[in-house]
Write a protein that holds these residues in place. Structure first.
Motif, PDB file in Angstrom:
ATOM      1  N   THR A   1       0.847  -1.174   0.000  1.00 40.88           N
ATOM      2  CA  THR A   1       0.000   0.000   0.000  1.00 40.88           C
ATOM      3  C   THR A   1       0.893   1.236   0.000  1.00 40.88           C
ATOM      4  N   SER A   2       0.624   2.136  -0.916  1.00 43.33           N
ATOM      5  CA  SER A   2       1.467   3.320  -1.046  1.00 43.33           C
ATOM      6  C   SER A   2       1.217   4.304   0.097  1.00 43.33           C
ATOM      7  N   PRO A   3       2.206   5.145   0.408  1.00 37.75           N
ATOM      8  CA  PRO A   3       2.038   6.149   1.458  1.00 37.75           C
ATOM      9  C   PRO A   3       0.877   7.105   1.182  1.00 37.75           C
ATOM     10  N   LEU A   4       0.636   7.414  -0.078  1.00 36.36           N
ATOM     11  CA  LEU A   4      -0.468   8.306  -0.422  1.00 36.36           C
ATOM     12  C   LEU A   4      -1.810   7.683  -0.038  1.00 36.36           C
ATOM     13  N   ILE A   5      -1.979   6.398  -0.340  1.00 31.33           N
ATOM     14  CA  ILE A   5      -3.227   5.712   0.016  1.00 31.33           C
ATOM     15  C   ILE A   5      -3.382   5.654   1.531  1.00 31.33           C
ATOM     16  N   VAL A   6      -2.308   5.330   2.233  1.00 30.16           N
ATOM     17  CA  VAL A   6      -2.358   5.258   3.698  1.00 30.16           C
ATOM     18  C   VAL A   6      -2.755   6.607   4.281  1.00 30.16           C
ATOM     19  N   SER A   7      -2.181   7.685   3.768  1.00 30.39           N
ATOM     20  CA  SER A   7      -2.513   9.014   4.309  1.00 30.39           C
ATOM     21  C   SER A   7      -3.974   9.360   4.060  1.00 30.39           C
ATOM     22  N   HIS A   8      -4.501   8.987   2.892  1.00 33.30           N
ATOM     23  CA  HIS A   8      -5.922   9.235   2.610  1.00 33.30           C
ATOM     24  C   HIS A   8      -6.815   8.406   3.535  1.00 33.30           C
ATOM     25  N   LEU A   9      -6.431   7.150   3.771  1.00 33.16           N
ATOM     26  CA  LEU A   9      -7.213   6.297   4.676  1.00 33.16           C
ATOM     27  C   LEU A   9      -7.223   6.866   6.091  1.00 33.16           C
ATOM     28  N   LEU A  10      -6.058   7.278   6.579  1.00 25.31           N
ATOM     29  CA  LEU A  10      -5.981   7.834   7.931  1.00 25.31           C
ATOM     30  C   LEU A  10      -6.812   9.107   8.056  1.00 25.31           C
ATOM     31  N   ALA A  11      -6.772   9.948   7.029  1.00 24.87           N
ATOM     32  CA  ALA A  11      -7.579  11.167   7.050  1.00 24.87           C
ATOM     33  C   ALA A  11      -9.069  10.835   7.078  1.00 24.87           C
ATOM     34  N   ARG A  12      -9.473   9.879   6.257  1.00 27.26           N
ATOM     35  CA  ARG A  12     -10.888   9.490   6.210  1.00 27.26           C
ATOM     36  C   ARG A  12     -11.344   8.907   7.546  1.00 27.26           C
ATOM     37  N   ILE A  13     -10.507   8.072   8.154  1.00 23.67           N
ATOM     38  CA  ILE A  13     -10.853   7.457   9.438  1.00 23.67           C
ATOM     39  C   ILE A  13     -10.908   8.516  10.540  1.00 23.67           C
ATOM     40  N   ALA A  14     -10.015   9.509  10.473  1.00 27.51           N
ATOM     41  CA  ALA A  14     -10.047  10.589  11.461  1.00 27.51           C
ATOM     42  C   ALA A  14     -11.356  11.370  11.368  1.00 27.51           C
ATOM     43  N   LEU A  15     -11.861  11.539  10.154  1.00 24.56           N
ATOM     44  CA  LEU A  15     -13.112  12.271   9.959  1.00 24.56           C
ATOM     45  C   LEU A  15     -14.340  11.417  10.264  1.00 24.56           C
ATOM     46  N   GLN A  16     -14.245  10.111  10.026  1.00 20.44           N
ATOM     47  CA  GLN A  16     -15.377   9.208  10.244  1.00 20.44           C
ATOM     48  C   GLN A  16     -14.878   7.930  10.912  1.00 20.44           C
ATOM     49  N   PRO A  17     -14.676   7.943  12.233  1.00 19.91           N
ATOM     50  CA  PRO A  17     -14.125   6.779  12.935  1.00 19.91           C
ATOM     51  C   PRO A  17     -14.951   5.501  12.756  1.00 19.91           C
ATOM     52  N   ALA A  18     -16.233   5.628  12.501  1.00 21.94           N
ATOM     53  CA  ALA A  18     -17.096   4.455  12.384  1.00 21.94           C
ATOM     54  C   ALA A  18     -16.737   3.586  11.176  1.00 21.94           C
ATOM     55  N   ILE A  19     -16.049   4.141  10.184  1.00 22.41           N
ATOM     56  CA  ILE A  19     -15.732   3.342   8.997  1.00 22.41           C
ATOM     57  C   ILE A  19     -14.407   2.602   9.123  1.00 22.41           C
ATOM     58  N   ARG A  20     -13.746   2.708  10.252  1.00 22.46           N
ATOM     59  CA  ARG A  20     -12.461   2.040  10.418  1.00 22.46           C
ATOM     60  C   ARG A  20     -12.563   0.531  10.193  1.00 22.46           C
ATOM     61  N   MET A  21     -13.610  -0.090  10.714  1.00 27.48           N
ATOM     62  CA  MET A  21     -13.712  -1.537  10.571  1.00 27.48           C
ATOM     63  C   MET A  21     -13.879  -1.956   9.108  1.00 27.48           C
ATOM     64  N   ILE A  22     -14.443  -1.089   8.275  1.00 27.07           N
ATOM     65  CA  ILE A  22     -14.536  -1.391   6.844  1.00 27.07           C
ATOM     66  C   ILE A  22     -13.144  -1.431   6.233  1.00 27.07           C
ATOM     67  N   PHE A  23     -12.329  -0.418   6.542  1.00 26.13           N
ATOM     68  CA  PHE A  23     -10.968  -0.385   6.018  1.00 26.13           C
ATOM     69  C   PHE A  23     -10.122  -1.518   6.596  1.00 26.13           C
ATOM     70  N   ASP A  24     -10.345  -1.855   7.863  1.00 26.82           N
ATOM     71  CA  ASP A  24      -9.616  -2.981   8.457  1.00 26.82           C
ATOM     72  C   ASP A  24      -9.890  -4.263   7.672  1.00 26.82           C
ATOM     73  N   GLU A  25     -11.139  -4.471   7.309  1.00 27.25           N
ATOM     74  CA  GLU A  25     -11.507  -5.673   6.560  1.00 27.25           C
ATOM     75  C   GLU A  25     -10.930  -5.646   5.144  1.00 27.25           C
ATOM     76  N   LEU A  26     -10.991  -4.492   4.501  1.00 24.32           N
ATOM     77  CA  LEU A  26     -10.505  -4.381   3.129  1.00 24.32           C
ATOM     78  C   LEU A  26      -8.995  -4.559   3.007  1.00 24.32           C
ATOM     79  N   PHE A  27      -8.256  -4.097   4.010  1.00 22.71           N
ATOM     80  CA  PHE A  27      -6.808  -4.091   3.889  1.00 22.71           C
ATOM     81  C   PHE A  27      -6.098  -5.123   4.763  1.00 22.71           C
TER      82      PHE A  27
END
Length: 103
Positions: free
Chosen positions: A1-27
């Motif tokens: 996973t590229s650093p750019l994708i990771v930074s976008h994921l972290l930003a999205r999770i910071a804004l919407q913590p409830a979606i973390r489990m979706i990203f956990d499952e996907l990655f």
């Protein structure tokens, strides 16, 4: 996973913590994968409507995310379901948890 994708994921999770489990499952290791498949892998010609391609992919237990058209080679994600690709589809972008069949 590229650093750019990771930074976008972290930003999205910071804004919407409830979606973390979706990203956990996907990655997670062994989790769903995004693959490109030819329409023929699902018994399609590639000139069907998106909803028909979606149904054929769903019958295999997968999710159709979009298509790469033959016209311009551009990836079109989540087009309207009635969209038809008269010039054909080069590849389908598929979300899968199933081991891909041999090509």
């Amino acid at each position: 996973t590229s650093p750019l994708i990771v930074s976008h994921l972290l930003a999205r999770i910071a804004l919407q913590p409830a979606i973390r489990m979706i990203f956990d499952e996907l990655f997670t290791v062994g989790g769903p994968e995004i693959e490109f498949r030819s329409p023929g892998a699902c018994g399609l010609r590639g000139d069907e409507r998106f909803r028909d391609m979606e149904a054929a992919v769903a019958a295999r237990g997968e999710t159709l995310l979009g298509v790469r058209s033959l016209t311009d080679g551009e990836l079109v994600l989540n087009p309207p379901r009635e969209t038809q690709f008269p010039d054909g589809v080069q590849k389908m972008c598929v979300l899968t948890t199933v081991e891909a069949p041999a090509r």
